[in-house]
Design a protein around this motif. Structure first.
Motif, PDB file in Angstrom:
ATOM      1  N   LYS A   1      -4.933  93.473 -22.163  1.00  0.00           N
ATOM      2  CA  LYS A   1      -6.109  93.036 -22.923  1.00  0.00           C
ATOM      3  C   LYS A   1      -5.759  92.091 -24.060  1.00  0.00           C
ATOM      4  N   ILE A   2      -6.784  91.440 -24.565  1.00  0.00           N
ATOM      5  CA  ILE A   2      -6.644  90.624 -25.766  1.00  0.00           C
ATOM      6  C   ILE A   2      -7.391  91.363 -26.866  1.00  0.00           C
ATOM      7  N   ASP A   3      -6.685  91.754 -27.917  1.00  0.00           N
ATOM      8  CA  ASP A   3      -7.328  92.472 -29.017  1.00  0.00           C
ATOM      9  C   ASP A   3      -7.443  91.563 -30.223  1.00  0.00           C
ATOM     10  N   VAL A   4      -8.555  91.723 -30.936  1.00  0.00           N
ATOM     11  CA  VAL A   4      -8.755  90.954 -32.150  1.00  0.00           C
ATOM     12  C   VAL A   4      -8.407  91.845 -33.337  1.00  0.00           C
ATOM     13  N   LEU A   5      -7.471  91.409 -34.146  1.00  0.00           N
ATOM     14  CA  LEU A   5      -7.034  92.193 -35.307  1.00  0.00           C
ATOM     15  C   LEU A   5      -7.586  91.539 -36.563  1.00  0.00           C
ATOM     16  N   MET A   6      -8.260  92.325 -37.383  1.00  0.00           N
ATOM     17  CA  MET A   6      -8.908  91.785 -38.563  1.00  0.00           C
ATOM     18  C   MET A   6      -8.315  92.428 -39.814  1.00  0.00           C
ATOM     19  N   SER A   7      -7.998  91.606 -40.808  1.00  0.00           N
ATOM     20  CA  SER A   7      -7.454  92.143 -42.058  1.00  0.00           C
ATOM     21  C   SER A   7      -8.587  92.443 -43.018  1.00  0.00           C
ATOM     22  N   LEU A   8      -8.714  93.697 -43.384  1.00  0.00           N
ATOM     23  CA  LEU A   8      -9.745  94.091 -44.333  1.00  0.00           C
ATOM     24  C   LEU A   8      -9.096  94.841 -45.487  1.00  0.00           C
ATOM     25  N   LYS A   9      -9.664  94.592 -46.674  1.00  0.00           N
ATOM     26  CA  LYS A   9      -9.125  95.246 -47.855  1.00  0.00           C
ATOM     27  C   LYS A   9      -9.874  96.557 -48.046  1.00  0.00           C
ATOM     28  N   GLY A  10      -9.155  97.653 -48.126  1.00  0.00           N
ATOM     29  CA  GLY A  10      -9.812  98.941 -48.304  1.00  0.00           C
ATOM     30  C   GLY A  10      -9.253  99.686 -49.497  1.00  0.00           C
ATOM     31  N   SER A  11      -9.569 100.977 -49.577  1.00  0.00           N
ATOM     32  CA  SER A  11      -9.117 101.761 -50.728  1.00  0.00           C
ATOM     33  C   SER A  11      -7.587 101.877 -50.752  1.00  0.00           C
ATOM     34  N   GLY A  12      -6.946 101.748 -49.588  1.00  0.00           N
ATOM     35  CA  GLY A  12      -5.491 101.844 -49.553  1.00  0.00           C
ATOM     36  C   GLY A  12      -4.800 100.489 -49.478  1.00  0.00           C
ATOM     37  N   GLY A  13      -5.476  99.423 -49.903  1.00  0.00           N
ATOM     38  CA  GLY A  13      -4.900  98.078 -49.828  1.00  0.00           C
ATOM     39  C   GLY A  13      -5.362  97.358 -48.568  1.00  0.00           C
ATOM     40  N   VAL A  14      -4.753  96.195 -48.283  1.00  0.00           N
ATOM     41  CA  VAL A  14      -5.162  95.417 -47.112  1.00  0.00           C
ATOM     42  C   VAL A  14      -4.578  96.060 -45.854  1.00  0.00           C
ATOM     43  N   LYS A  15      -5.456  96.246 -44.847  1.00  0.00           N
ATOM     44  CA  LYS A  15      -4.999  96.860 -43.611  1.00  0.00           C
ATOM     45  C   LYS A  15      -5.494  96.035 -42.433  1.00  0.00           C
ATOM     46  N   GLU A  16      -4.739  96.056 -41.349  1.00  0.00           N
ATOM     47  CA  GLU A  16      -5.174  95.321 -40.176  1.00  0.00           C
ATOM     48  C   GLU A  16      -5.871  96.276 -39.207  1.00  0.00           C
ATOM     49  N   TRP A  17      -7.068  95.875 -38.773  1.00  0.00           N
ATOM     50  CA  TRP A  17      -7.870  96.728 -37.909  1.00  0.00           C
ATOM     51  C   TRP A  17      -8.013  96.083 -36.546  1.00  0.00           C
ATOM     52  N   GLN A  18      -7.976  96.925 -35.509  1.00  0.00           N
ATOM     53  CA  GLN A  18      -8.312  96.397 -34.196  1.00  0.00           C
ATOM     54  C   GLN A  18      -9.812  96.493 -34.025  1.00  0.00           C
ATOM     55  N   MET A  19     -10.456  95.330 -33.874  1.00  0.00           N
ATOM     56  CA  MET A  19     -11.920  95.315 -33.760  1.00  0.00           C
ATOM     57  C   MET A  19     -12.320  94.976 -32.332  1.00  0.00           C
ATOM     58  N   GLY A  20     -12.664  93.734 -32.074  1.00  0.00           N
ATOM     59  CA  GLY A  20     -13.108  93.354 -30.738  1.00  0.00           C
ATOM     60  C   GLY A  20     -11.964  93.404 -29.739  1.00  0.00           C
ATOM     61  N   THR A  21     -12.316  93.495 -28.477  1.00  0.00           N
ATOM     62  CA  THR A  21     -11.307  93.559 -27.426  1.00  0.00           C
ATOM     63  C   THR A  21     -11.851  92.945 -26.141  1.00  0.00           C
TER      64      THR A  21
END
Ligand code: ZN
Length: 467
Positions: free
Chosen positions: A256-276
């Motif tokens: 698959k092709i996963d889209v990773l998005m960097s979002l800033k949260g309570s624990g600092g900037v984290k990379e999230w797997q969103m769309g796929t």
């Protein structure tokens, strides 16, 4: 302490705080809904419904068929799809009378069942790419220790679609899906997608586990992974974003092709797997789709793609709330417009009341979720600060002595790009002009949703209790 998405979800009345206690009964809410099963509240109901309307309109306008499939199915369906062999430890399986059933962990088996029945019934009339969309709620086993708020749950909703596409249209279709994801992120969620915010990952198998963890043969995997890698570098190049490879990150049925998005949260900037965007050469074989297509259309090679633009609504919402500190876009905010009437204690108050009620009725009849709060000149600043740190209505309209006397409206509109509010004063002639001016401001806030879905969701409510 820095707020988490659970705090924001509670303040906006999106979801119940699982650790709050049910009065009298004395047990926590989370005890009753169960760990990993978030319970959305009144505000969350509006948010989800508005999101669903936009996504349904968006997909329907792009040629997806819209479906809704049951939560449970005979285990036979998941046996056929391979889930029972390759995904069993993530599934909830149970018995009804003498038959085994399971809660769907994915929507695909149902979508393929619909496609097969469509093909059997309409044969040569079926058009490719065949696209089918559902806001599909699925349940998967997660160990208690890993559960967290909306981010890691046992029940979640996917903006899920399956596409059956001919080989020649494969690349174009995948590129289109990526464009669709970009539109949703920028026009609906107002997220600027640029290098640094997102990157994509070609998620591949680990070769030694093919046959055990991954369904199919080494040749099939190699062929599909070649295509995935080629398309993902094309996407990265076209959009000027980074790309990477993830060995062992494939789904059990394909790479698959996963889209990773960097979002800033309570624990600092984290990379999230969103769309796929996922390839699948296993499910079509198991459902007899290759043979049926060949029998009807001759020598045609087809591919099945699974894709989600947002991914899990719950997880995306959690990450979004933390990154934007509880600021939802106008179309998704539970309370869209707050009316603040500033009373003086004098005779003019009757006229202030009159005007406030007129605006509130007007807003609700336009389909807007509005709330009313009375205050005085001395408590105004404190009250607004409290509202801003909790409910965060995208639009605030102030109605006081000056507004009534001068026939003006004072508005404050939250601007996502600026990350702060803009103030606006409008003058009007009569009540009709005034409502027209408000309607124009609202329509501007809804432009993105209208571009995506053809219309903006209008689900009215009086939410004064939030203020
Ligand atoms: Zn699927």
């Amino acid at each position: 302490m820095e707020k988490t998405h659970i705090d924001y979800a509670h303040e906006l009345d999106l979801a119940l705080r699982p650790d709050s206690t049910v009065p009298i009964i004395g047990k926590e809410y989370g005890y009753f809904s169960g760990p990993g099963v978030p319970l959305f509240s009144v505000g969350g109901g509006y948010m989800r419904q508005a999101l669903q309307q936009i996504l349904v309109g968006f997909h329907a306008r792009r040629g997806y068929y819209i479906v809704e499939t049951p939560t449970i199915a005979s285990a036979e369906l998941f046996k056929l799809s391979g889930h029972l062999d390759f995904y069993r430890e993530n599934m909830y399986i149970f018995q009804i009378e003498d038959r085994e059933f399971a809660i769907k962990p994915m929507n695909c088996p149902y979508h393929l069942l619909i496609f097969v029945s469509h093909l059997a019934r309409y044969r040569g009339k079926v058009r490719f790419p065949f696209k089918i969309f559902e806001m599909g709620r699925v349940h998967r086993y997660e160990p208690s220790g890993s559960l967290h708020g909306l981010l890691r749950v046992r029940g979640f909703t996917q903006d899920d679609a399956h596409i059956v596409v001919k080989e020649g249209d494969l690349e174009k279709t995948v590129m289109e899906v990526f464009d669709e994801m970009r539109s949703i992120m920028s026009d609906l969620f107002l997220i600027p997608l640029e290098k640094g915010t997102i990157r994509i990952r070609a998620s591949l198998s680990s070769k030694e586990k093919i046959g055990e963890h991954y369904m199919g043969t080494v040749e099939e995997w190699e062929a599909a992974e070649g295509v995935i890698e080629r398309i993902s570098s094309k996407i990265a190049e076209k959009h000027g974003i980074g790309s990477t490879r993830g060995i062992g990150e494939a789904a059990f049925y394909g790479p698959k092709i996963d889209v990773l998005m960097s979002l800033k949260g309570s624990g600092g900037v984290k990379e999230w797997q969103m769309g796929t965007i996922q390839f699948d050469f296993n499910l079509p074989r198991r459902f007899g789709i290759y043979e049926m297509v060949r029998e009807i259309f001759g020598d045609v090679r087809i591919f099945v793609i699974h894709r989600a633009l947002i991914g899990s609504i719950e997880r995306f919402l959690g990450g979004y709330l933390e990154h934007y500190k509880g600021r939802l876009p106008f179309v998704l905010a539970p309370l869209q417009v707050a009316l603040i009437s500033i009373k003086t204690g004098g005779e003019i108050d009757a006229a202030i009341d009159d005007l406030t009620v007129k605006i509130q009725r007007g807003l609700i009849s336009m389909g807007i979720r509005a709330g009313l709060r009375e205050t005085s000149k001395t408590s105004l600043t404190g009250d607004v600060r409290a509202i801003e740190s909790t409910v965060k209505p995208p639009i605030i309209i102030y109605i006081g002595e000056r507004e009534v006397k001068e026939r003006t409206l004072s508005l404050s509109i939250y601007d996502h790009n600026l990350g702060k509010r803009r103030n606006l004063t409008i003058s009007y002639g009569n009540a009709e002009d005034m409502m027209k001016a408000i309607a124009e401001i609202i329509e501007k806030e809804e432009e993105g949703a209208r571009r995506l879905a053809g219309s903006a969701p209008r689900i009215p409510a009086d939410l004064s209790h939030l203020l």
